[in-house]
Design a protein around this motif. Structure first.
Motif, PDB file in Angstrom:
ATOM      1  N   VAL A  33       0.843  -1.195   0.000  1.00 28.58           N
ATOM      2  CA  VAL A  33       0.000   0.000   0.000  1.00 28.58           C
ATOM      3  C   VAL A  33       0.881   1.249   0.000  1.00 28.58           C
ATOM      4  N   PRO A  34       0.677   2.177  -0.937  1.00 25.25           N
ATOM      5  CA  PRO A  34       1.476   3.418  -0.926  1.00 25.25           C
ATOM      6  C   PRO A  34       1.232   4.217   0.348  1.00 25.25           C
ATOM      7  N   LEU A  35       2.314   4.664   0.967  1.00 23.20           N
ATOM      8  CA  LEU A  35       2.215   5.502   2.163  1.00 23.20           C
ATOM      9  C   LEU A  35       2.443   6.943   1.715  1.00 23.20           C
ATOM     10  N   LEU A  36       1.368   7.709   1.658  1.00 20.18           N
ATOM     11  CA  LEU A  36       1.417   9.028   1.030  1.00 20.18           C
ATOM     12  C   LEU A  36       1.548  10.184   2.017  1.00 20.18           C
ATOM     13  N   LYS A 170      10.552   7.482  -2.473  1.00 19.15           N
ATOM     14  CA  LYS A 170      11.973   7.753  -2.223  1.00 19.15           C
ATOM     15  C   LYS A 170      12.549   8.773  -3.201  1.00 19.15           C
ATOM     16  N   GLY A 171      11.698   9.558  -3.836  1.00 21.67           N
ATOM     17  CA  GLY A 171      12.180  10.452  -4.877  1.00 21.67           C
ATOM     18  C   GLY A 171      13.033  11.613  -4.402  1.00 21.67           C
ATOM     19  N   HIS A 172      13.048  11.908  -3.101  1.00 26.83           N
ATOM     20  CA  HIS A 172      13.775  13.079  -2.605  1.00 26.83           C
ATOM     21  C   HIS A 172      15.028  12.715  -1.817  1.00 26.83           C
ATOM     22  N   PRO A 185       6.870  18.881  -0.159  1.00 26.01           N
ATOM     23  CA  PRO A 185       7.024  17.467  -0.528  1.00 26.01           C
ATOM     24  C   PRO A 185       8.257  16.829   0.102  1.00 26.01           C
ATOM     25  N   TRP A 186       9.324  17.590   0.280  1.00 29.71           N
ATOM     26  CA  TRP A 186      10.525  17.058   0.926  1.00 29.71           C
ATOM     27  C   TRP A 186      10.252  16.784   2.408  1.00 29.71           C
ATOM     28  N   TYR A 189       8.246  13.646   2.758  1.00 29.48           N
ATOM     29  CA  TYR A 189       9.157  12.501   2.589  1.00 29.48           C
ATOM     30  C   TYR A 189       9.968  12.264   3.864  1.00 29.48           C
ATOM     31  N   ALA A 190      10.484  13.347   4.455  1.00 25.79           N
ATOM     32  CA  ALA A 190      11.311  13.222   5.657  1.00 25.79           C
ATOM     33  C   ALA A 190      10.511  12.675   6.826  1.00 25.79           C
ATOM     34  N   ALA A 191       9.282  13.142   6.980  1.00 21.02           N
ATOM     35  CA  ALA A 191       8.445  12.654   8.075  1.00 21.02           C
ATOM     36  C   ALA A 191       8.091  11.181   7.879  1.00 21.02           C
TER      37      ALA A 191
END
Length: 429
Positions: A33-36, A170-172, A185-186, A189-191
């Protein structure tokens, strides 16, 4: 056989496809499941002492392990300092801290002093965390746990997907984290990087326990937490990419001079050394030893984009090397500490070469039975050292003492000693 060997020998229980098996021995799982988004939303970045004090109080009052991560600006800035620190703990939620605005996090480190820290690839983050006063007394490394448990892929994304069934974006991971303000968005990702870290830790602990490896992992984690900071690398310029092409001592001196000049400039400008001058350009100049600025400008890496002043700066470094006496030139290669390279063993000491061959085969077979990478079972350097200078009397006690003397943990000594005793005792054909 140990419990771990019994478990690893049962192919139905081996981890496959990046996930541990379920109780029925099956590794099949539903689609990940994507974690958004973080479950509590994206917290504001802590940039002042008042907000930091609130975070310290909240995390000190929390319960259970604390997930910790740090983002650096590798490839953009000089050094490996942290530009964002992320934490999550039960009862405290998630915190994002700007260590540029709050460079002293020793208060937070002290508040979490008796707490287990959960990190992924801990040795990568500990140096930059130590710089800002965050030093764990106990930790759990989810990457290392995955290696010991035999997972084929141990990146955080692969582990979260294979073990917990969620997909992390994991794009960032390779962005410039020194950017201010950090884009939303960064921050998301960090959180998310610490969102499931404690859950991953709990699942891996169960898997390690099932395999009989939990105590082994604890010894490894304790060794990481208690290890002193690494010594500064001697002659770091020798690690310039492409150095194998450079043979002559004066050419080596050009590499050294250009590398050190580049390092001073990069440190002063706070940029990655590669953005000042590439390794390829350094090696190119060392091989050519250009006679003047025009000759330097014709080399790859010193083209039209580089101004005259910069070219003169690099040429001055080359000219400085030309004036050095032979005694001031570096020697080719680094002084060998310990055994020579294994490729030279057959000529220098055929019996040692035979011992090493037998030891490598034995360690490889044992690592396969235990379902873990060889380097996590025992470091190759330790094996080489014991094979090059074995104990005067080869027996279990002497080999165990030698392994411990080279820093092997108790579980490694227990597992590897019988293999090395056999290898060191074998008759040379």
């Amino acid at each position: 056989m140990t419990e771990a060997q019994d478990t690893a020998a049962d192919s139905s229980l081996r981890t496959t496809g990046g996930a541990p098996p379920d109780d029925n021995g099956s590794s099949e799982a539903p689609a990940p499941v994507p974690l958004l988004d973080p479950r509590d939303g994206i917290p504001p970045v802590v940039t002042d002492e008042h907000s930091l004090a609130e975070v310290i109080a909240a995390f000190a009052a929390g319960s259970g392990p604390v997930a910790v991560d740090a983002e650096r600006a590798s490839g953009y800035r000089y050094g490996q300092r942290a530009y964002l620190v992320q934490l999550r703990r039960e009862g405290a939620g998630t915190a994002l801290i700007d260590p540029v605005a709050c460079p002293d996090l020793s208060g937070l480190g002290e508040a979490l002093g008796g707490v287990e820290w959960v990190l992924h690839a801990a040795t990568q983050d500990l140096p930059c965390l130590r710089e800002i006063g965050m030093i764990p007394t106990q930790l759990f490394d989810t990457e290392l746990a995955g290696r010991l448990a035999g997972f084929p892929r141990v990146g955080l994304g692969a582990m979260v997907e294979g073990v917990l069934g969620f997909v992390l974006e994991k794009g960032h991971s390779a962005v410039d984290w020194s950017t201010r303000p950090l884009p939303e968005p960064w921050l998301r990702y960090a959180a998310l990087d610490v969102e499931l870290l404690v859950d991953l830790r709990d699942a891996l602990e169960k898997e390690l326990d099932r395999q009989g490896k939990l105590e082994w992992a604890r010894q490894e984690f304790d060794a990481i937490a208690s290890a002193p900071p690494p010594e500064p690398r001697k002659d770091p310029w020798r690690r310039t990419s492409g150095m194998h092409k450079v043979r002559r001592r004066r050419q080596l001196a050009v590499v050294r001079e250009l590398w050190e000049t580049r390092d001073r400039i990069a440190q002063r400008r706070d940029v990655s050394p590669g953005k000042v001058l590439s390794d390829a350009a350094i090696v190119e100049a060392a091989l050519a030893v250009p006679v003047n600025v025009n000759a330097l400008a014709a080399l790859t890496g010193f083209g039209h984009r580089m101004g005259r002043r910069q070219l003169e700066q690099w040429q001055a470094a080359v000219d400085h090397v030309k004036a050095l006496t032979d005694s001031q030139l570096p020697q080719p290669g680094q002084p060998v500490v310990g055994p020579p390279p294994p490729r030279a063993w057959a000529d220098k000491d055929p019996e040692a070469a035979a011992r090493l061959s037998a030891a490598r085969a034995g360690v490889s077979a044992l690592a396969e039975r235990l379902n873990m990478p060889q380097e996590n079972l025992i470091t190759p350097d330790t094996v080489r050292r014991v094979c090059w200078e074995p104990p005067a009397s080869v027996d279990a006690d002497s080999v165990a003492a030698a392994l411990a003397g080279y820093g092997a943990r108790a579980w490694q000594v227990e597992q590897v000693t019988p293999v090395l005793v056999e290898a060191l005792s074998a008759e040379v054909p």
